[in-house]
Design an enzyme around this catalytic site. Sequence first.
Site, PDB file in Angstrom:
ATOM      1  N   ARG A  97      12.449  -8.776   2.673  1.00 36.84           N
ATOM      2  CA  ARG A  97      13.373  -7.752   2.201  1.00 36.84           C
ATOM      3  C   ARG A  97      14.176  -7.152   3.338  1.00 36.84           C
ATOM      4  O   ARG A  97      15.335  -6.802   3.185  1.00 36.84           O
ATOM      5  CB  ARG A  97      12.595  -6.668   1.470  1.00 36.84           C
ATOM      6  N   TYR A  98      13.533  -6.982   4.485  1.00 36.37           N
ATOM      7  CA  TYR A  98      14.227  -6.447   5.657  1.00 36.37           C
ATOM      8  C   TYR A  98      14.516  -7.618   6.590  1.00 36.37           C
ATOM      9  O   TYR A  98      13.696  -8.532   6.700  1.00 36.37           O
ATOM     10  CB  TYR A  98      13.346  -5.429   6.378  1.00 36.37           C
ATOM     11  N   CYS A 147      -8.340  -2.258  -6.387  1.00 36.04           N
ATOM     12  CA  CYS A 147      -7.922  -0.875  -6.556  1.00 36.04           C
ATOM     13  C   CYS A 147      -7.161  -0.770  -7.866  1.00 36.04           C
ATOM     14  O   CYS A 147      -6.245  -1.558  -8.122  1.00 36.04           O
ATOM     15  CB  CYS A 147      -7.015  -0.463  -5.408  1.00 36.04           C
ATOM     16  N   ASP A 181       4.059   3.781  -6.593  1.00 37.37           N
ATOM     17  CA  ASP A 181       5.129   2.964  -7.163  1.00 37.37           C
ATOM     18  C   ASP A 181       5.076   3.036  -8.696  1.00 37.37           C
ATOM     19  O   ASP A 181       4.102   3.525  -9.263  1.00 37.37           O
ATOM     20  CB  ASP A 181       4.966   1.510  -6.715  1.00 37.37           C
ATOM     21  N   ARG A 214      11.673  -8.561   9.416  1.00 43.81           N
ATOM     22  CA  ARG A 214      10.241  -8.652   9.151  1.00 43.81           C
ATOM     23  C   ARG A 214       9.936  -9.172   7.755  1.00 43.81           C
ATOM     24  O   ARG A 214      10.690  -8.930   6.822  1.00 43.81           O
ATOM     25  CB  ARG A 214       9.553  -7.311   9.370  1.00 43.81           C
ATOM     26  N   CYS A 272      -3.222  -0.538  -7.591  1.00 49.58           N
ATOM     27  CA  CYS A 272      -2.546  -1.530  -6.748  1.00 49.58           C
ATOM     28  C   CYS A 272      -1.115  -1.831  -7.209  1.00 49.58           C
ATOM     29  O   CYS A 272      -0.862  -2.063  -8.385  1.00 49.58           O
ATOM     30  CB  CYS A 272      -3.349  -2.829  -6.748  1.00 49.58           C
ATOM     31  N   ARG A 306       0.532  -4.512  -6.444  1.00 46.20           N
ATOM     32  CA  ARG A 306       0.610  -5.931  -6.834  1.00 46.20           C
ATOM     33  C   ARG A 306      -0.407  -6.252  -7.919  1.00 46.20           C
ATOM     34  O   ARG A 306      -0.921  -7.367  -8.002  1.00 46.20           O
ATOM     35  CB  ARG A 306       0.415  -6.837  -5.617  1.00 46.20           C
ATOM     36  N   CYS A 309      -9.199  -9.519  -3.078  1.00 44.33           N
ATOM     37  CA  CYS A 309      -9.605  -8.352  -2.296  1.00 44.33           C
ATOM     38  C   CYS A 309     -11.085  -8.107  -2.528  1.00 44.33           C
ATOM     39  O   CYS A 309     -11.638  -8.531  -3.540  1.00 44.33           O
ATOM     40  CB  CYS A 309      -8.825  -7.112  -2.738  1.00 44.33           C
ATOM     41  N   ASP A 312       8.929   3.890  -2.142  1.00 38.43           N
ATOM     42  CA  ASP A 312       9.492   2.539  -2.086  1.00 38.43           C
ATOM     43  C   ASP A 312      10.383   2.408  -3.315  1.00 38.43           C
ATOM     44  O   ASP A 312       9.903   2.452  -4.446  1.00 38.43           O
ATOM     45  CB  ASP A 312       8.362   1.499  -2.079  1.00 38.43           C
ATOM     46  N   LYS A 325      11.872   1.235   1.548  1.00 41.93           N
ATOM     47  CA  LYS A 325      11.149   2.495   1.733  1.00 41.93           C
ATOM     48  C   LYS A 325      12.063   3.555   2.342  1.00 41.93           C
ATOM     49  O   LYS A 325      12.796   3.273   3.278  1.00 41.93           O
ATOM     50  CB  LYS A 325       9.962   2.284   2.678  1.00 41.93           C
TER      51      LYS A 325
HETATM   52  C1  LIG Z   1       6.780  -2.043   3.542  1.00 41.24           C
HETATM   53  C2  LIG Z   1       7.370  -3.340   3.748  1.00 41.24           C
HETATM   54  C3  LIG Z   1       7.555  -3.847   5.043  1.00 41.24           C
HETATM   55  C4  LIG Z   1       7.122  -3.098   6.279  1.00 41.24           C
HETATM   56  O1  LIG Z   1       7.859  -1.927   6.419  1.00 41.24           O
HETATM   57  P1  LIG Z   1       7.667  -1.005   7.702  1.00 41.24           P
HETATM   58  O2  LIG Z   1       8.403   0.227   7.334  1.00 41.24           O
HETATM   59  O3  LIG Z   1       8.230  -1.734   8.875  1.00 41.24           O
HETATM   60  O4  LIG Z   1       6.196  -0.765   7.865  1.00 41.24           O
HETATM   61  C5  LIG Z   1       8.143  -5.081   5.171  1.00 41.24           C
HETATM   62  N1  LIG Z   1       8.545  -5.791   4.106  1.00 41.24           N
HETATM   63  C6  LIG Z   1       8.392  -5.322   2.849  1.00 41.24           C
HETATM   64  C7  LIG Z   1       8.847  -6.153   1.720  1.00 41.24           C
HETATM   65  C8  LIG Z   1       7.791  -4.080   2.629  1.00 41.24           C
HETATM   66  O5  LIG Z   1       7.621  -3.631   1.390  1.00 41.24           O
HETATM   67  S1  SF4 Z   2      -4.241  -1.979  -2.980  1.00 34.71           S
HETATM   68 FE1  SF4 Z   2      -4.172  -3.999  -4.011  1.00 34.71          FE
HETATM   69  S2  SF4 Z   2      -3.908  -5.480  -2.364  1.00 34.71           S
HETATM   70 FE2  SF4 Z   2      -4.620  -3.570  -1.410  1.00 34.71          FE
HETATM   71  S3  SF4 Z   2      -6.852  -3.764  -1.335  1.00 34.71           S
HETATM   72 FE3  SF4 Z   2      -6.367  -2.686  -3.207  1.00 34.71          FE
HETATM   73  S4  SF4 Z   2      -6.260  -4.293  -4.775  1.00 34.71           S
HETATM   74 FE4  SF4 Z   2      -6.116  -5.304  -2.769  1.00 34.71          FE
END
Ligand SMILES: *Cc1c(COP(=O)(O)O)cnc(C)c1O
Ligand code: SF4
Length: 349
Positions: free
Chosen positions: A91-92, A108, A272, A95, A111, A113, A104, A309, A316
């Site tokens: 996305r960025y 959680c 989220d 990174r 979560c 995801r 996991c 986010d 973010k």
């Molecule tokens: C949160 C996130 C990151 C890391 O973001 P930082 O602000 O650098 O910690 C990188 N890619 C995605 C898709 C994210 O959601």
């Molecule tokens: S938040 Fe989601 S990805 Fe992170 S440890 Fe919990 S279940 Fe796993």
Amino acid sequence: MAQETWQQSLKESVTSAEQLAARFNFNPQPLMAVEAQYPMRITPYYLGLIEQVGDPIWKQCVPDLQELDDSGFSDPLEEEGFSPTPAIIHRYPDRVIFLVSGSCASYCRFCTRKRKVGCADMSLSFRELHDGIDYIAANSQIRDVIFSGGDPLLLPDSVLQDLLERVYAIPHVEMIRIGTRAPVTLPERVTDRLCTLLKKFQPLYLNTHFNHPRELTEQASEACARLADAGIVLGNQTVLLRGVNDQPEIINALFRGLLKMRVRPYYLHHMDLTRGTGHFRTSVKSGLQIMHSLRGPVSGLASPHYVIDLPEGKGKVPLVPQYVKREGDVLLIHAADGSVVEYPDVADR
Ligand SMILES: *Cc1c(COP(=O)(O)O)cnc(C)c1O
Ligand code: SF4
């Protein structure tokens, strides 16, 4: 190869409402529908932190009927849209998130995801992981690779080492981060052997995920100490959760406790809009109040960014309490003690 203690712990985890009901003496029937939709797993260690039904540890790991009557979005951050190959979220520009694991230690309930973590289609094939590495290698603007999932520390040491070696062999990769909840839910995963392995890959940043002071146990503290002693820079991402930690005193105790464990609070995440997690959502107002309560009374090291986010993959953004108002060339700034201080601004040249 002989099984490690942590692998044995995973085998002994609670994975059904029925097992849990036997221990806490309730009717599992209603929860079985939740468990059918979203996987559950609670490690023996994390289960042992529950003091009573409905407490902050319970709420984080035990399925709740409210998960089923929540609309929300399956993929609120549009991660799928930013995924050029299954193991990568890009996305960025500089990174990427590298999804190296689909499972996991404990699932959680909040979560982000939730749509895929712990589900069968989340487990990535060897091929998909290698496609991820090829993608990183082919895109020279990527400097920062974040191992995530799922939980990267659920991979066996040998697989983790192989992935770290391959990613660090890419000349333009400057740093690797690992996002893991293992120190919180499976501290025995942080073995000396793992730390010796990780120590070879510098720089290495590891963000863990403590949400409540009750999680700051002796075992968790020792796990973090082993990582810190191996030269790994430790950070923490907390999610603000209704009924779990959405009070200034709790967050304050959590962040101070983390600093004592050499873990720096990095982000406080606003929840989220993920489907099935609505009952955890707090108001932004209460999040800002908590942030305001930290500034001044507590070490600056205990003030992470409070971030939201944004939907549609807009990224973010830090949310900051209103400290500053402008009146002409004068700034009216709210001090930590509640007073308003006039501060002259300098004209731009
Ligand atoms: C949160 C996130 C990151 C890391 O973001 P930082 O602000 O650098 O910690 C990188 N890619 C995605 C898709 C994210 O959601
Ligand atoms: S938040 Fe989601 S990805 Fe992170 S440890 Fe919990 S279940 Fe796993």
